[in-house]
Design an enzyme around this catalytic site. Structure first.
Site, short mmCIF file in Angstrom:
data_model
loop_
_atom_site.label_atom_id
_atom_site.label_comp_id
_atom_site.label_asym_id
_atom_site.label_seq_id
_atom_site.Cartn_x
_atom_site.Cartn_y
_atom_site.Cartn_z
CB SER A 63 -6.18 0.40 0.87
OG SER A 63 -5.51 0.32 2.14
N1 SAH Z 1 -1.44 2.02 2.65
C1 SAH Z 1 -0.99 0.87 2.43
C2 SAH Z 1 -1.68 -0.18 3.31
C3 SAH Z 1 -0.94 -1.18 3.76
S1 SAH Z 1 -1.63 -2.21 4.78
C4 SAH Z 1 -1.19 0.40 1.01
O1 SAH Z 1 -2.19 0.73 0.38
O2 SAH Z 1 -0.41 -0.32 0.43
C5 SAH Z 1 -0.90 -1.68 6.41
C6 SAH Z 1 0.59 -1.45 6.50
O3 SAH Z 1 0.56 -1.36 7.82
C7 SAH Z 1 1.22 -2.91 6.26
O4 SAH Z 1 2.43 -2.78 5.35
C8 SAH Z 1 1.98 -3.48 7.50
O5 SAH Z 1 3.07 -3.87 7.73
C9 SAH Z 1 1.87 -1.96 8.28
N2 SAH Z 1 2.30 -1.78 9.88
C10 SAH Z 1 1.41 -2.61 10.76
N3 SAH Z 1 1.91 -2.22 12.07
C11 SAH Z 1 2.72 -1.22 11.93
C12 SAH Z 1 3.37 -0.37 12.65
N4 SAH Z 1 3.56 -0.47 14.19
N5 SAH Z 1 4.41 0.42 12.22
C13 SAH Z 1 4.47 0.66 10.98
N6 SAH Z 1 3.67 0.06 10.04
C14 SAH Z 1 2.98 -0.99 10.31
#
Ligand code: SAH
Length: 220
Positions: A63
């Site tokens: 993000s």
């Molecule tokens: N806070 C993170 C954001 C990553 S994007 C950063 O700044 O790096 C969102 C993340 O949520 C992705 O890695 C994706 O794989 C994960 N995600 C999507 N669906 C999910 C679920 N049901 N349970 C756990 N993680 C999930």
């Protein structure tokens, strides 16, 4: 601090965070302390402090720094807080939370992303973190909950249509939860406070997050 990034970090702090509405001194401090360059792929390292999201593989993104700071500020985390994070991704937000909270419980759906984020966080000696690979839309595994049986704060870092009931159940009374709520394109960043088993909701701004894929999220 890696001198190569000192200037970029200073620019982020001044313009992207303080220049907007990030005012919590602890949040600003932590945003400077955590080396974002360690959490972005080597191909994008030079853009680590860029004012936007960056790809981290698997069609997912780390993000934008401002959004990380805003979500963290809205959660009003103190050193006694047990925090659940749904969507570990790069582990950058996890690191920010870990510096402010007692303990962070983070769940990621992709095991390779979970492994690489844990490797970075271990290398940087972030110790107060528990990891889980699975569908975070169902909450944290009940047999591994903190002693209180619930979390003081919950952050969901992927878009979903509404806050899942099993996740609401794991939020402590008077606890706060923040999540991007809406469809696959644009969502509203919503903060909810749990009062006597109902949620008091407040909308912060429009945001764009990748989808949460799971039982209480999107199908694919
Ligand atoms: N806070 C993170 C954001 C990553 S994007 C950063 O700044 O790096 C969102 C993340 O949520 C992705 O890695 C994706 O794989 C994960 N995600 C999507 N669906 C999910 C679920 N049901 N349970 C756990 N993680 C999930």
């Amino acid at each position: 601090m890696d001198q190569k990034f000192a200037k970029a970090k200073e620019r982020m702090l001044r313009w992207d965070l303080k220049g907007r509405d990030i005012v919590d001194p602890r949040v600003l401090e932590v945003m400077v302390e955590v080396p974002r360059e360690e959490f972005v792929p080597s191909t994008h390292r030079s853009q680590a402090y860029h004012d936007g999201p960056l790809p981290i593989g698997r069609d997912q993104t780390i993000s934008q720094p401002y959004i990380v700071a805003l979500m963290t500020q809205e959660l009003r985390i103190n050193p006694d807080c047990e925090v659940l994070e749904i969507g570990t991704g790069s582990g950058y937000q996890t690191a920010v939370l870990s510096k402010l909270a007692k303990k962070v419980y983070t769940v990621e759906r992709f095991s390779d992303l979970a492994d690489s984020s844990q490797a970075v966080l271990d290398r940087l000696e972030f110790r107060n973190i528990e990891y889980y690979v699975g569908d975070g839309s169902c909450g944290w595994p009940t047999n591994r909950l903190p002693p209180s049986g619930c979390f003081d704060r919950i952050m969901i870092t992927a878009a979903l249509p509404e806050i899942p009931e099993p996740v609401v159940k794991q939020l402590a009374r008077d606890g706060l939860i923040i999540a991007p709520i809406g469809g696959a394109g644009v969502q509203e960043l919503v903060v909810c406070e749990k009062k006597a088993n109902r949620l008091m909701e407040r909308t912060i701004c429009d945001v764009r997050f990748v989808k949460l894929i799971g039982k209480y999220g999107f199908d694919q």
